[in-house]
Design an enzyme around this catalytic site. Structure first.
Site, PDB file in Angstrom:
ATOM      1  N   HIS A  99       0.881  -1.191   0.000  1.00 43.64           N
ATOM      2  CA  HIS A  99       0.000   0.000   0.000  1.00 43.64           C
ATOM      3  C   HIS A  99       0.908   1.229   0.000  1.00 43.64           C
ATOM      4  O   HIS A  99       1.769   1.370  -0.857  1.00 43.64           O
ATOM      5  CB  HIS A  99      -0.920  -0.127   1.225  1.00 43.64           C
ATOM      6  CG  HIS A  99      -2.053   0.839   1.301  1.00 43.64           C
ATOM      7  ND1 HIS A  99      -2.416   1.689   0.290  1.00 43.64           N
ATOM      8  CD2 HIS A  99      -2.946   1.093   2.308  1.00 43.64           C
ATOM      9  CE1 HIS A  99      -3.464   2.415   0.661  1.00 43.64           C
ATOM     10  NE2 HIS A  99      -3.801   2.072   1.886  1.00 43.64           N
ATOM     11  N   HIS A 134      -2.230  -2.208  -9.669  1.00 48.07           N
ATOM     12  CA  HIS A 134      -3.235  -1.644  -8.774  1.00 48.07           C
ATOM     13  C   HIS A 134      -4.466  -2.532  -8.798  1.00 48.07           C
ATOM     14  O   HIS A 134      -4.801  -3.083  -9.839  1.00 48.07           O
ATOM     15  CB  HIS A 134      -3.609  -0.220  -9.223  1.00 48.07           C
ATOM     16  CG  HIS A 134      -4.242   0.581  -8.151  1.00 48.07           C
ATOM     17  ND1 HIS A 134      -5.579   0.514  -7.871  1.00 48.07           N
ATOM     18  CD2 HIS A 134      -3.708   1.450  -7.260  1.00 48.07           C
ATOM     19  CE1 HIS A 134      -5.844   1.314  -6.859  1.00 48.07           C
ATOM     20  NE2 HIS A 134      -4.734   1.891  -6.456  1.00 48.07           N
ATOM     21  N   ASP A 164       2.707   5.665  -6.544  1.00 43.72           N
ATOM     22  CA  ASP A 164       3.955   5.560  -5.782  1.00 43.72           C
ATOM     23  C   ASP A 164       5.194   5.483  -6.670  1.00 43.72           C
ATOM     24  O   ASP A 164       6.311   5.591  -6.177  1.00 43.72           O
ATOM     25  CB  ASP A 164       3.907   4.328  -4.866  1.00 43.72           C
ATOM     26  CG  ASP A 164       2.851   4.472  -3.796  1.00 43.72           C
ATOM     27  OD1 ASP A 164       2.763   5.565  -3.226  1.00 43.72           O
ATOM     28  OD2 ASP A 164       2.102   3.509  -3.546  1.00 43.72           O
TER      29      ASP A 164
HETATM   30  N1  CMC Z   1       5.128  -6.598 -10.214  1.00 37.75           N
HETATM   31  C1  CMC Z   1       5.033  -7.800 -10.841  1.00 37.75           C
HETATM   32  N2  CMC Z   1       3.904  -8.485 -10.993  1.00 37.75           N
HETATM   33  C2  CMC Z   1       2.792  -7.939 -10.468  1.00 37.75           C
HETATM   34  C3  CMC Z   1       2.802  -6.700  -9.804  1.00 37.75           C
HETATM   35  C4  CMC Z   1       4.033  -6.023  -9.687  1.00 37.75           C
HETATM   36  N3  CMC Z   1       4.098  -4.832  -9.087  1.00 37.75           N
HETATM   37  N4  CMC Z   1       1.557  -6.403  -9.396  1.00 37.75           N
HETATM   38  C5  CMC Z   1       0.793  -7.436  -9.767  1.00 37.75           C
HETATM   39  N5  CMC Z   1       1.540  -8.361 -10.430  1.00 37.75           N
HETATM   40  C6  CMC Z   1       1.051  -9.593 -11.035  1.00 37.75           C
HETATM   41  C7  CMC Z   1       0.731 -10.634  -9.976  1.00 37.75           C
HETATM   42  O1  CMC Z   1       1.850 -11.431  -9.694  1.00 37.75           O
HETATM   43  C8  CMC Z   1      -0.388 -11.378 -10.639  1.00 37.75           C
HETATM   44  O2  CMC Z   1       0.175 -12.239 -11.616  1.00 37.75           O
HETATM   45  P1  CMC Z   1      -0.456 -13.691 -11.883  1.00 37.75           P
HETATM   46  O3  CMC Z   1      -1.841 -13.424 -12.425  1.00 37.75           O
HETATM   47  O4  CMC Z   1       0.458 -14.327 -12.846  1.00 37.75           O
HETATM   48  O5  CMC Z   1      -0.495 -14.375 -10.553  1.00 37.75           O
HETATM   49  C9  CMC Z   1      -1.161 -10.304 -11.395  1.00 37.75           C
HETATM   50  O6  CMC Z   1      -0.191  -9.280 -11.695  1.00 37.75           O
HETATM   51  C10 CMC Z   1      -2.320  -9.707 -10.624  1.00 37.75           C
HETATM   52  O7  CMC Z   1      -1.811  -9.175  -9.401  1.00 37.75           O
HETATM   53  P2  CMC Z   1      -2.479  -9.319  -7.995  1.00 37.75           P
HETATM   54  O8  CMC Z   1      -1.397  -9.381  -6.960  1.00 37.75           O
HETATM   55  O9  CMC Z   1      -3.487 -10.429  -8.006  1.00 37.75           O
HETATM   56  O10 CMC Z   1      -3.259  -7.938  -7.893  1.00 37.75           O
HETATM   57  P3  CMC Z   1      -3.849  -7.260  -6.598  1.00 37.75           P
HETATM   58  O11 CMC Z   1      -4.966  -6.426  -7.029  1.00 37.75           O
HETATM   59  O12 CMC Z   1      -4.122  -8.289  -5.548  1.00 37.75           O
HETATM   60  O13 CMC Z   1      -2.620  -6.383  -6.042  1.00 37.75           O
HETATM   61  C11 CMC Z   1      -1.115  -4.583  -5.740  1.00 37.75           C
HETATM   62  C12 CMC Z   1      -2.495  -5.030  -6.279  1.00 37.75           C
HETATM   63  C13 CMC Z   1      -1.037  -3.060  -5.816  1.00 37.75           C
HETATM   64  C14 CMC Z   1      -0.989  -5.000  -4.272  1.00 37.75           C
HETATM   65  C15 CMC Z   1      -0.008  -5.243  -6.594  1.00 37.75           C
HETATM   66  O14 CMC Z   1      -0.130  -4.804  -7.925  1.00 37.75           O
HETATM   67  C16 CMC Z   1       1.379  -4.937  -6.052  1.00 37.75           C
HETATM   68  O15 CMC Z   1       1.851  -5.648  -5.169  1.00 37.75           O
HETATM   69  N6  CMC Z   1       2.074  -3.876  -6.582  1.00 37.75           N
HETATM   70  C17 CMC Z   1       3.360  -3.463  -6.040  1.00 37.75           C
HETATM   71  C18 CMC Z   1       3.185  -2.665  -4.765  1.00 37.75           C
HETATM   72  C19 CMC Z   1       2.657  -1.278  -5.058  1.00 37.75           C
HETATM   73  O16 CMC Z   1       3.130  -0.572  -5.926  1.00 37.75           O
HETATM   74  N7  CMC Z   1       1.667  -0.880  -4.247  1.00 37.75           N
HETATM   75  C20 CMC Z   1       1.065   0.478  -4.348  1.00 37.75           C
HETATM   76  C21 CMC Z   1      -0.350   0.422  -4.826  1.00 37.75           C
HETATM   77  S1  CMC Z   1      -0.991   2.011  -5.342  1.00 37.75           S
HETATM   78  C22 CMC Z   1      -0.993   3.065  -3.985  1.00 37.75           C
HETATM   79  C23 CMC Z   1      -1.534   2.515  -2.717  1.00 37.75           C
HETATM   80  O17 CMC Z   1      -2.539   1.805  -2.659  1.00 37.75           O
HETATM   81  O18 CMC Z   1      -0.937   2.809  -1.692  1.00 37.75           O
END
Ligand code: CMC
Length: 435
Positions: free
Chosen positions: A268, A307, A363
């Site tokens: 987050h 996201h 971010d």
């Molecule tokens: N790098 C590589 N792969 C990713 C990333 C990433 N940053 N984000 C998602 N994926 C992949 C993930 O591995 C999954 O792949 P697969 O379908 O093969 O398993 C697919 O994309 C879908 O991801 P998810 O984890 O199911 O998506 P989610 O909605 O549960 O998670 C998230 C959203 C923001 C937690 C995630 O994208 C992430 O961890 N990003 C990096 C951390 C980040 O930048 N967070 C800030 C978010 S925006 C501001 C805020 O909220 O504070």
């Protein structure tokens, strides 16, 4: 055909049910009538991580993740960032309408007159270790304000709520600045009411021996824009924490502390700090391809990408990129921007990211600006928490006014052992025996 009715046929019983559909949702509680037999509890939904569950109705923020749209109270984020001050936007988010000139003047006056911290709170901060993470200090200090303002527990009184809202918005920059000064061993600087919200924050961060701190107007405005972009983002993890804790009628100080704790995680708000650490680890543009390969192999994450809601370019990231150029004209270019731009270019063309609709989020670029302005990475999430306090409080106030809201208490699907018993020979523990 009735377009506002969902008809469900239960294959287990062959019975048919008609559920009303309102604003694209059915009420989960309506499913409870769907039972296999009279003894059955009734159907529930299973939705870990709230992937498809609306937990409230809200009129604060609108996001269309597929089209990359973000609006506060109907106003596009781009227009607010271009034409408003942070406190103007805070008023809008909290009250639903932009303030008149008089309302704005009164609101600014009110917030400014809540910037001081009780001296005991200042002493409380002194107790942290010199290397304590600023987010840990912020979370604890905000919670500690609960001990200073016991009347805040009267959360059902709108006037009391309003008072605490102004207090929290006024005090967050002061606490944030004190955590920073504490980590450097510098004396705390008291707020200066001659200055605007972000200029005063900069004063409390960076004033040394000069009699009056003069904030660079470009940097103060850039910080104001960043604060506007971070003010709210509907039901994100920390806002959900605020609503969950607030729903028990806990006071707003401990509720905001809980929300800030949720924000601190690297998935987050903690992501902005991790982006900088990632750019440091990559070091040069030549190392980007091997980093991307590790991400695609599932060994690393591309921090600042992806996201839950945006499946398009995060509109805030676009504005931050533009703001970065303004900041760099004052501070000089942060060389990490080149790595970030190259990383973004490769990621946006790579099938792995395209297929998963992974775009830069808020971010990805914010830390590069913060670093150019002189912040250490461990302060970045604190900089997110200051403006997001506005959103947390707006949602808290909305929650307290909503007659449909009750204490947040999800159900579970129990997967543990069936009933079992302790061995009959195990003796009872008698009252008074040593335990
Ligand atoms: N790098 C590589 N792969 C990713 C990333 C990433 N940053 N984000 C998602 N994926 C992949 C993930 O591995 C999954 O792949 P697969 O379908 O093969 O398993 C697919 O994309 C879908 O991801 P998810 O984890 O199911 O998506 P989610 O909605 O549960 O998670 C998230 C959203 C923001 C937690 C995630 O994208 C992430 O961890 N990003 C990096 C951390 C980040 O930048 N967070 C800030 C978010 S925006 C501001 C805020 O909220 O504070």
């Amino acid at each position: 055909m009735n377009e506002n009715i969902l008809t469900i046929k239960d294959g287990r019983t062959e019975k048919t049910y008609s559920l009303p559909v309102e604003r694209g949702t059915i009420r989960a509680i309506d499913l409870r009538q769907i039972k296999e037999d009279a003894e059955d509890f009734g159907l529930m939904t299973y939705d870990p991580a709230f992937m498809n569950t609306a937990s409230c109705r809200s009129s604060i923020t609108f996001i269309d993740g597929d089209r990359g749209i973000l609006r506060y109270r109907g106003y596009p984020i781009e227009e607010l960032a271009e034409k408003c001050t942070f406190l103007e936007v805070a008023y809008l988010v909290l009250n639903g309408e932009l303030p008149s000139e008089k309302q704005l003047a009164d609101w600014v006056y009110e917030v400014k007159h809540h910037t001081m911290l009780h001296e005991t709170t200042k002493k409380f901060l002194e107790g942290f270790r010199y290397d304590a993470h600023p987010m840990g200090m912020l979370v604890s200090t905000v919670a500690a304000l609960s001990t200073v303002y016991p009347e805040a527990r009267n959360v059902l009184d709108p006037q009391v709520r309003r008072h605490q809202i102004a207090r929290l918005i006024g005090k967050m920059p002061t606490i944030a600045a004190y955590t920073y000064r504490h980590s450097l061993g510098l004396p705390y600087v008291y707020p200066d009411n001659d200055l605007g919200y972000t200029a005063n924050f900069m004063n409390m961060l960076w004033k040394m021996v000069e009699p009056k701190y003069a904030a660079d107007p470009v940097l103060a405005r850039a910080l104001s824009i960043l604060f506007i972009l971070h003010a709210d983002h509907e039901q994100n993890c920390s806002t959900n924490a605020m609503r969950a804790v607030g729903s028990s009628q806990a006071d707003p100080f401990v509720s905001v502390a809980a929300a800030a704790a949720a924000l601190s995680g690297p998935l987050h708000g903690g992501a902005n700090e991790q982006v900088l650490r990632m750019l440091d680890a990559i070091g040069t543009t030549e190392n980007i391809p091997s980093y991307i390969e590790q991400v695609k192999a599932g060994k690393l994450k591309l921090m600042g990408f992806g996201h839950r809601v945006y499946k398009n370019y995060d509109p805030r990231a676009r504005i931050i990129k533009w703001t970065a150029e303004q900041v760099f004209q004052v501070t000089g270019r942060n060389p990490k921007l080149d790595i970030a731009l190259a990383l973004e270019k490769i990621a946006l063309e790579d099938e792995y990211f395209v297929k998963r609709k992974l775009y830069p989020n808020v971010d990805f670029y914010s830390g590069i600006i913060y670093q150019a302005m002189g912040f250490k990475p461990d302060m970045f999430t604190v900089l997110f928490a200051i403006p997001r306090t506005v959103g947390w409080l707006a949602h808290w106030d909305e929650l307290m006014r909503d007659p449909e809201q009750k204490i947040a208490r999800p159900r579970q699907v129990y997967t543990g052992a069936d009933v079992r018993h302790l061995p009959a020979e195990k003796p009872k523990i008698l009252v008074g025996s040593a335990v």
